[in-house]
Design a protein around this motif. Sequence first.
Motif, PDB file in Angstrom:
ATOM      1  N   PHE A 126      12.950  -5.486  -4.765  1.00 36.59           N
ATOM      2  CA  PHE A 126      14.221  -5.121  -5.057  1.00 36.59           C
ATOM      3  C   PHE A 126      15.016  -6.170  -4.585  1.00 36.59           C
ATOM      4  N   SER A 127      14.735  -6.478  -3.231  1.00 41.01           N
ATOM      5  CA  SER A 127      15.587  -7.261  -2.607  1.00 41.01           C
ATOM      6  C   SER A 127      15.419  -8.957  -3.138  1.00 41.01           C
ATOM      7  N   LEU A 128      14.331  -9.329  -3.837  1.00 43.18           N
ATOM      8  CA  LEU A 128      14.271 -10.607  -4.455  1.00 43.18           C
ATOM      9  C   LEU A 128      14.881 -10.769  -5.661  1.00 43.18           C
ATOM     10  N   ASP A 129      15.058  -9.629  -6.476  1.00 42.43           N
ATOM     11  CA  ASP A 129      15.941  -9.596  -7.699  1.00 42.43           C
ATOM     12  C   ASP A 129      17.440  -9.601  -7.127  1.00 42.43           C
ATOM     13  N   TYR A 130      17.461  -8.828  -6.220  1.00 40.42           N
ATOM     14  CA  TYR A 130      18.937  -8.763  -5.723  1.00 40.42           C
ATOM     15  C   TYR A 130      19.522 -10.255  -5.365  1.00 40.42           C
ATOM     16  N   GLN A 131      18.641 -10.893  -4.594  1.00 40.06           N
ATOM     17  CA  GLN A 131      18.925 -12.388  -4.179  1.00 40.06           C
ATOM     18  C   GLN A 131      19.044 -13.455  -5.360  1.00 40.06           C
ATOM     19  N   LYS A 132      18.149 -13.175  -6.544  1.00 42.94           N
ATOM     20  CA  LYS A 132      18.237 -13.926  -7.579  1.00 42.94           C
ATOM     21  C   LYS A 132      19.506 -13.665  -8.277  1.00 42.94           C
ATOM     22  N   SER A 133      20.070 -12.655  -8.446  1.00 43.50           N
ATOM     23  CA  SER A 133      21.197 -12.108  -9.062  1.00 43.50           C
ATOM     24  C   SER A 133      22.372 -12.822  -8.151  1.00 43.50           C
ATOM     25  N   LEU A 134      22.500 -12.801  -6.947  1.00 46.16           N
ATOM     26  CA  LEU A 134      23.449 -13.106  -6.120  1.00 46.16           C
ATOM     27  C   LEU A 134      23.391 -14.980  -6.346  1.00 46.16           C
ATOM     28  N   ASN A 135      22.310 -15.491  -6.405  1.00 47.35           N
ATOM     29  CA  ASN A 135      22.040 -16.883  -6.729  1.00 47.35           C
ATOM     30  C   ASN A 135      22.829 -17.209  -7.837  1.00 47.35           C
ATOM     31  N   GLY A 173       9.894 -14.149  -1.726  1.00 42.50           N
ATOM     32  CA  GLY A 173       8.453 -14.532  -2.658  1.00 42.50           C
ATOM     33  C   GLY A 173       7.131 -14.563  -1.810  1.00 42.50           C
ATOM     34  N   ASP A 174       7.131 -15.063  -0.582  1.00 37.91           N
ATOM     35  CA  ASP A 174       5.962 -15.361   0.043  1.00 37.91           C
ATOM     36  C   ASP A 174       5.606 -13.795   0.559  1.00 37.91           C
ATOM     37  N   TYR A 175       6.644 -13.251   1.105  1.00 36.01           N
ATOM     38  CA  TYR A 175       6.300 -11.874   1.658  1.00 36.01           C
ATOM     39  C   TYR A 175       5.621 -10.929   0.606  1.00 36.01           C
ATOM     40  N   ILE A 176       6.100 -10.964  -0.621  1.00 34.56           N
ATOM     41  CA  ILE A 176       5.907  -9.970  -1.674  1.00 34.56           C
ATOM     42  C   ILE A 176       4.270 -10.511  -1.964  1.00 34.56           C
ATOM     43  N   GLY A 177       4.049 -11.921  -2.108  1.00 33.09           N
ATOM     44  CA  GLY A 177       2.769 -12.105  -2.453  1.00 33.09           C
ATOM     45  C   GLY A 177       1.652 -11.616  -1.213  1.00 33.09           C
ATOM     46  N   ILE A 182      -2.365  -7.372   0.514  1.00 30.80           N
ATOM     47  CA  ILE A 182      -2.844  -6.461   1.508  1.00 30.80           C
ATOM     48  C   ILE A 182      -2.658  -5.075   1.210  1.00 30.80           C
ATOM     49  N   THR A 183      -1.806  -4.701   0.154  1.00 30.67           N
ATOM     50  CA  THR A 183      -1.647  -3.234  -0.026  1.00 30.67           C
ATOM     51  C   THR A 183      -2.451  -2.932  -1.381  1.00 30.67           C
ATOM     52  N   ALA A 184      -3.184  -3.796  -1.993  1.00 27.86           N
ATOM     53  CA  ALA A 184      -3.694  -3.598  -3.430  1.00 27.86           C
ATOM     54  C   ALA A 184      -4.670  -2.489  -3.357  1.00 27.86           C
ATOM     55  N   SER A 185      -5.397  -2.188  -2.150  1.00 33.13           N
ATOM     56  CA  SER A 185      -6.468  -1.297  -2.043  1.00 33.13           C
ATOM     57  C   SER A 185      -5.792   0.166  -1.815  1.00 33.13           C
ATOM     58  N   GLU A 186      -5.855   1.237  -2.774  1.00 31.69           N
ATOM     59  CA  GLU A 186      -5.139   2.445  -2.671  1.00 31.69           C
ATOM     60  C   GLU A 186      -5.595   3.134  -1.372  1.00 31.69           C
ATOM     61  N   THR A 187      -6.609   3.000  -0.637  1.00 32.10           N
ATOM     62  CA  THR A 187      -7.310   3.439   0.577  1.00 32.10           C
ATOM     63  C   THR A 187      -6.315   2.838   1.627  1.00 32.10           C
ATOM     64  N   HIS A 188      -6.525   1.436   1.759  1.00 34.20           N
ATOM     65  CA  HIS A 188      -5.951   0.774   2.843  1.00 34.20           C
ATOM     66  C   HIS A 188      -4.422   0.254   2.611  1.00 34.20           C
ATOM     67  N   GLY A 189      -3.896   0.556   1.707  1.00 34.46           N
ATOM     68  CA  GLY A 189      -2.516   0.150   1.093  1.00 34.46           C
ATOM     69  C   GLY A 189      -1.510   0.468   2.573  1.00 34.46           C
ATOM     70  N   PRO A 190      -1.544   1.620   2.983  1.00 36.54           N
ATOM     71  CA  PRO A 190      -0.399   1.990   4.181  1.00 36.54           C
ATOM     72  C   PRO A 190      -0.588   1.151   5.275  1.00 36.54           C
ATOM     73  N   MET A 191      -1.900   1.024   5.659  1.00 38.16           N
ATOM     74  CA  MET A 191      -2.378   0.554   6.850  1.00 38.16           C
ATOM     75  C   MET A 191      -1.955  -0.929   6.780  1.00 38.16           C
ATOM     76  N   GLY A 192      -2.403  -1.761   5.541  1.00 37.34           N
ATOM     77  CA  GLY A 192      -1.827  -2.904   5.170  1.00 37.34           C
ATOM     78  C   GLY A 192      -0.320  -3.282   5.465  1.00 37.34           C
ATOM     79  N   GLU A 193       0.440  -2.187   4.924  1.00 39.94           N
ATOM     80  CA  GLU A 193       1.944  -2.475   5.165  1.00 39.94           C
ATOM     81  C   GLU A 193       2.042  -2.190   6.598  1.00 39.94           C
ATOM     82  N   TYR A 194       1.606  -1.357   7.299  1.00 40.44           N
ATOM     83  CA  TYR A 194       1.691  -1.233   8.966  1.00 40.44           C
ATOM     84  C   TYR A 194       1.247  -2.641   9.662  1.00 40.44           C
ATOM     85  N   LEU A 195       0.396  -3.367   9.223  1.00 41.65           N
ATOM     86  CA  LEU A 195      -0.286  -4.679   9.821  1.00 41.65           C
ATOM     87  C   LEU A 195       0.834  -5.670   9.461  1.00 41.65           C
TER      88      LEU A 195
END
Length: 201
Positions: A126-135, A173-177, A182-195
Amino acid sequence: MQATSKQNKASNGPGEVGGSVSIKDPEMQSVVKQNLHSETEGDLNKLINLKLNASYAYLSLGMYFDRDDVALPKFSTFFLELSVKEREQAEKLLEYQNMRGGRILLQTIAKPSREDWRGGLDAMSFSLDYQKSLNTCILEVHRRAGVHADPHLCDFLEQHFLNDSHDTIKKLGDYIGSLTRITASETHGPMGEYLFDKHTL
């Protein structure tokens, strides 16, 4: 004559069209105003409002990640810092408007379009789209300043806004990549976000 005077006063009440028309009164023009087209003056006021809205949206995001049922403190800090930066940029535009002799017309700050999020990746996207709109808006103000032969404003936008805007877009963009991987796995997604919150932000 008294009745006419009363009618003129009544037409300039708060929120009425008459209030904005008075800016065109020669007596209300700033003595320092030089090469500031009325369209450019309006563009600056619009950009101020967009920046204040962005600050409000990022404040909402920052406080969302600070909730006890979300508890991602680095995400919270990241968005709160974005909120402060957008507000500071709005203040810089306000100061610039005054410096050029323009008239500040503040507008209503809209409620953020969203209040709940599916996670960090959703918020970053959402933030990336927002920043592109502001730009895009900054580029449009820059383009129209060029049309009106206002190199001072063009330089001001390039120096204080465009470089920072592209840096922010790249960072998001880097953060989204990284988050996507790291959140692609449904099992480890929340842990990836935490890390990501703990070690990247």
